[in-house]
Write a protein that holds these residues in place. Structure first.
Motif, PDB file in Angstrom:
ATOM      1  N   CYS A 109       0.835  -1.208   0.000  1.00  0.00           N
ATOM      2  CA  CYS A 109       0.000   0.000   0.000  1.00  0.00           C
ATOM      3  C   CYS A 109       0.866   1.254   0.000  1.00  0.00           C
ATOM      4  N   THR A 110       1.948   1.223   0.780  1.00  0.00           N
ATOM      5  CA  THR A 110       2.866   2.364   0.832  1.00  0.00           C
ATOM      6  C   THR A 110       3.521   2.594  -0.524  1.00  0.00           C
ATOM      7  N   CYS A 111       3.939   1.502  -1.163  1.00  0.00           N
ATOM      8  CA  CYS A 111       4.583   1.621  -2.478  1.00  0.00           C
ATOM      9  C   CYS A 111       3.627   2.213  -3.506  1.00  0.00           C
ATOM     10  N   VAL A 112       2.409   1.712  -3.536  1.00  0.00           N
ATOM     11  CA  VAL A 112       1.441   2.209  -4.516  1.00  0.00           C
ATOM     12  C   VAL A 112       1.152   3.688  -4.279  1.00  0.00           C
ATOM     13  N   ALA A 113       0.944   4.056  -3.016  1.00  0.00           N
ATOM     14  CA  ALA A 113       0.658   5.458  -2.702  1.00  0.00           C
ATOM     15  C   ALA A 113       1.834   6.355  -3.063  1.00  0.00           C
ATOM     16  N   THR A 114       3.050   5.883  -2.778  1.00  0.00           N
ATOM     17  CA  THR A 114       4.246   6.677  -3.057  1.00  0.00           C
ATOM     18  C   THR A 114       4.512   6.791  -4.552  1.00  0.00           C
TER      19      THR A 114
ATOM     20  N   PHE B 177     -10.634  -2.619 -19.650  1.00  0.00           N
ATOM     21  CA  PHE B 177      -9.676  -3.720 -19.801  1.00  0.00           C
ATOM     22  C   PHE B 177      -9.139  -4.218 -18.465  1.00  0.00           C
ATOM     23  N   VAL B 178      -9.726  -3.769 -17.363  1.00  0.00           N
ATOM     24  CA  VAL B 178      -9.152  -4.043 -16.054  1.00  0.00           C
ATOM     25  C   VAL B 178      -9.105  -5.537 -15.730  1.00  0.00           C
ATOM     26  N   ASP B 179     -10.027  -6.313 -16.282  1.00  0.00           N
ATOM     27  CA  ASP B 179     -10.059  -7.750 -15.990  1.00  0.00           C
ATOM     28  C   ASP B 179      -9.334  -8.591 -17.037  1.00  0.00           C
ATOM     29  N   ARG B 180      -8.791  -7.958 -18.055  1.00  0.00           N
ATOM     30  CA  ARG B 180      -8.142  -8.709 -19.133  1.00  0.00           C
ATOM     31  C   ARG B 180      -6.637  -8.856 -18.935  1.00  0.00           C
ATOM     32  N   PHE B 181      -6.049  -8.006 -18.114  1.00  0.00           N
ATOM     33  CA  PHE B 181      -4.607  -8.055 -17.878  1.00  0.00           C
ATOM     34  C   PHE B 181      -4.350  -8.028 -16.377  1.00  0.00           C
ATOM     35  N   ASN B 182      -3.212  -8.608 -15.982  1.00  0.00           N
ATOM     36  CA  ASN B 182      -2.895  -8.578 -14.559  1.00  0.00           C
ATOM     37  C   ASN B 182      -2.384  -7.199 -14.156  1.00  0.00           C
ATOM     38  N   ARG B 183      -2.343  -6.976 -12.867  1.00  0.00           N
ATOM     39  CA  ARG B 183      -1.981  -5.645 -12.363  1.00  0.00           C
ATOM     40  C   ARG B 183      -0.540  -5.285 -12.710  1.00  0.00           C
ATOM     41  N   ARG B 184       0.354  -6.252 -12.712  1.00  0.00           N
ATOM     42  CA  ARG B 184       1.756  -5.972 -13.031  1.00  0.00           C
ATOM     43  C   ARG B 184       1.893  -5.410 -14.437  1.00  0.00           C
ATOM     44  N   THR B 185       1.097  -5.921 -15.367  1.00  0.00           N
ATOM     45  CA  THR B 185       1.138  -5.420 -16.742  1.00  0.00           C
ATOM     46  C   THR B 185       0.770  -3.944 -16.794  1.00  0.00           C
TER      47      THR B 185
ATOM     48  N   THR C 291      -7.895   1.079  -6.336  1.00  0.00           N
ATOM     49  CA  THR C 291      -8.397  -0.296  -6.330  1.00  0.00           C
ATOM     50  C   THR C 291      -7.380  -1.316  -5.825  1.00  0.00           C
ATOM     51  N   TYR C 292      -6.101  -1.143  -6.162  1.00  0.00           N
ATOM     52  CA  TYR C 292      -5.121  -2.175  -5.820  1.00  0.00           C
ATOM     53  C   TYR C 292      -4.959  -2.363  -4.311  1.00  0.00           C
TER      54      TYR C 292
ATOM     55  N   ALA D 175     -11.194  -0.460   5.262  1.00  0.00           N
ATOM     56  CA  ALA D 175     -11.390   0.927   5.696  1.00  0.00           C
ATOM     57  C   ALA D 175     -10.092   1.519   6.228  1.00  0.00           C
ATOM     58  N   LYS D 176      -9.399   0.764   7.067  1.00  0.00           N
ATOM     59  CA  LYS D 176      -8.152   1.265   7.642  1.00  0.00           C
ATOM     60  C   LYS D 176      -7.044   1.328   6.593  1.00  0.00           C
ATOM     61  N   ALA D 177      -7.025   0.364   5.673  1.00  0.00           N
ATOM     62  CA  ALA D 177      -6.011   0.384   4.617  1.00  0.00           C
ATOM     63  C   ALA D 177      -6.179   1.616   3.736  1.00  0.00           C
ATOM     64  N   TRP D 178      -7.410   1.939   3.397  1.00  0.00           N
ATOM     65  CA  TRP D 178      -7.637   3.107   2.554  1.00  0.00           C
ATOM     66  C   TRP D 178      -7.313   4.393   3.307  1.00  0.00           C
ATOM     67  N   SER D 179      -7.610   4.434   4.592  1.00  0.00           N
ATOM     68  CA  SER D 179      -7.231   5.595   5.400  1.00  0.00           C
ATOM     69  C   SER D 179      -5.714   5.757   5.425  1.00  0.00           C
ATOM     70  N   TYR D 180      -5.022   4.633   5.514  1.00  0.00           N
ATOM     71  CA  TYR D 180      -3.555   4.666   5.523  1.00  0.00           C
ATOM     72  C   TYR D 180      -3.014   5.184   4.189  1.00  0.00           C
ATOM     73  N   VAL D 181      -3.590   4.723   3.084  1.00  0.00           N
ATOM     74  CA  VAL D 181      -3.151   5.191   1.764  1.00  0.00           C
ATOM     75  C   VAL D 181      -3.361   6.699   1.638  1.00  0.00           C
ATOM     76  N   LEU D 182      -4.508   7.182   2.092  1.00  0.00           N
ATOM     77  CA  LEU D 182      -4.783   8.618   2.031  1.00  0.00           C
ATOM     78  C   LEU D 182      -3.836   9.410   2.923  1.00  0.00           C
ATOM     79  N   LEU D 183      -3.341   8.782   3.976  1.00  0.00           N
ATOM     80  CA  LEU D 183      -2.368   9.442   4.843  1.00  0.00           C
ATOM     81  C   LEU D 183      -1.001   9.532   4.172  1.00  0.00           C
TER      82      LEU D 183
END
Length: 245
Positions: A91-96, A146-154, A210-211, A222-230
């Motif tokens: 979560c930290t990596c994605v937010a950063t 196309f969100v369901d056609r490819f994996n997130r790494r792609t 979403t990730y 809920a807490k994970a999303w709050s953390y990302v927003l922080l």
């Protein structure tokens, strides 16, 4: 005028908010089941208080609330396990990464960028800003399709590598404009803005939301999303002023 135009949607939303019904889930959570049932009867039960659908929905809401209360994850538990720490790291990596890819350079300093490429009129700046926003919206819709056609790494790799290539080309064109005053280089920078918006949308715009919610447990959302927003504002490029020339 552009500022006044931005006020219109806010006034529209603020006006309609007074007519929006309260969330039945929130009402049940606050012990106001009668009010929750009344809303469901009005909007789902065709004003029939004995509607079977309303009864089923109320039962599902009450059961879900009970399960969530029993499985509630405290902040201490949120940081208590090795698996959760891995999720927090992601979560930290994605937010950063979403805020250090250069997106706020475009959104916060677009007028200055255009001025440095010879497009210093208010009309040009407003037009390109509006087109950029619309283009980003179109790209978001395409990614959602196309969100369901490819994996997130792609998506992450395509968006990040594409953004890197665009910024390299952008830097070269900017130097040519500064050294030679090339109009073509200046216009190429404008094209780079739109190319970057496309790649940023592919890699980060949608998935910063979403990730993180996909990789955590239901009780942690809920807490994970709050953390990302922080985390997001702490690494926002919007806090880094551009150097004056």
């Amino acid at each position: 005028l552009p500022t006044l135009l931005q006020v219109i949607p806010s006034v529209y939303q603020l006006t309609l908010l007074w007519f929006c019904p309260e969330s039945p889930r929130w009402l049940v959570a606050k012990g106001k089941e009668d009010q929750a049932r009344a809303i469901l009867v009005k909007y789902h039960g065709e004003c029939d208080p004995n509607s079977e659908l309303v009864g089923i929905e109320m039962s599902e809401i009450i059961e879900a609330q009970a399960r969530e209360a029993a499985a509630n994850v405290s902040w201490a538990a949120f940081f208590s396990s090795k698996a959760n720490w891995r999720r927090i790291f992601l979560c930290t990596c994605v937010a950063t990464f979403s805020q250090t890819t250069g997106n706020l350079l475009v959104s916060n300093y677009l007028a200055k960028i255009l001025k440095d490429t010879g497009l210093d009129s208010t009309f040009d700046s407003t037009l390109i800003n509006g087109m950029s926003t619309l283009w980003s919206y179109i790209c978001s819709l395409a990614v959602a399709g196309f969100v369901d056609r490819f994996n997130r790494r792609t998506f992450f790799l395509t968006g990040s590598i594409g953004s890197l290539v665009v910024f390299v080309a952008w830097t070269i064109a900017a130097q040519q404009y500064v050294d030679e005053g090339s109009i073509a280089a200046g216009r190429f920078i404008v094209a780079c803005i739109f190319l970057f918006q496309a790649f940023y949308t592919i890699g980060w715009l949608n998935f910063v939301v979403t990730y993180p919610l996909e990789i955590v447990t239901y009780q942690m959302r809920a807490k994970a999303w709050s953390y990302v927003l922080l985390v997001v504002p702490r690494f926002s490029a919007g806090y880094w002023p551009l150097p004056e020339r």
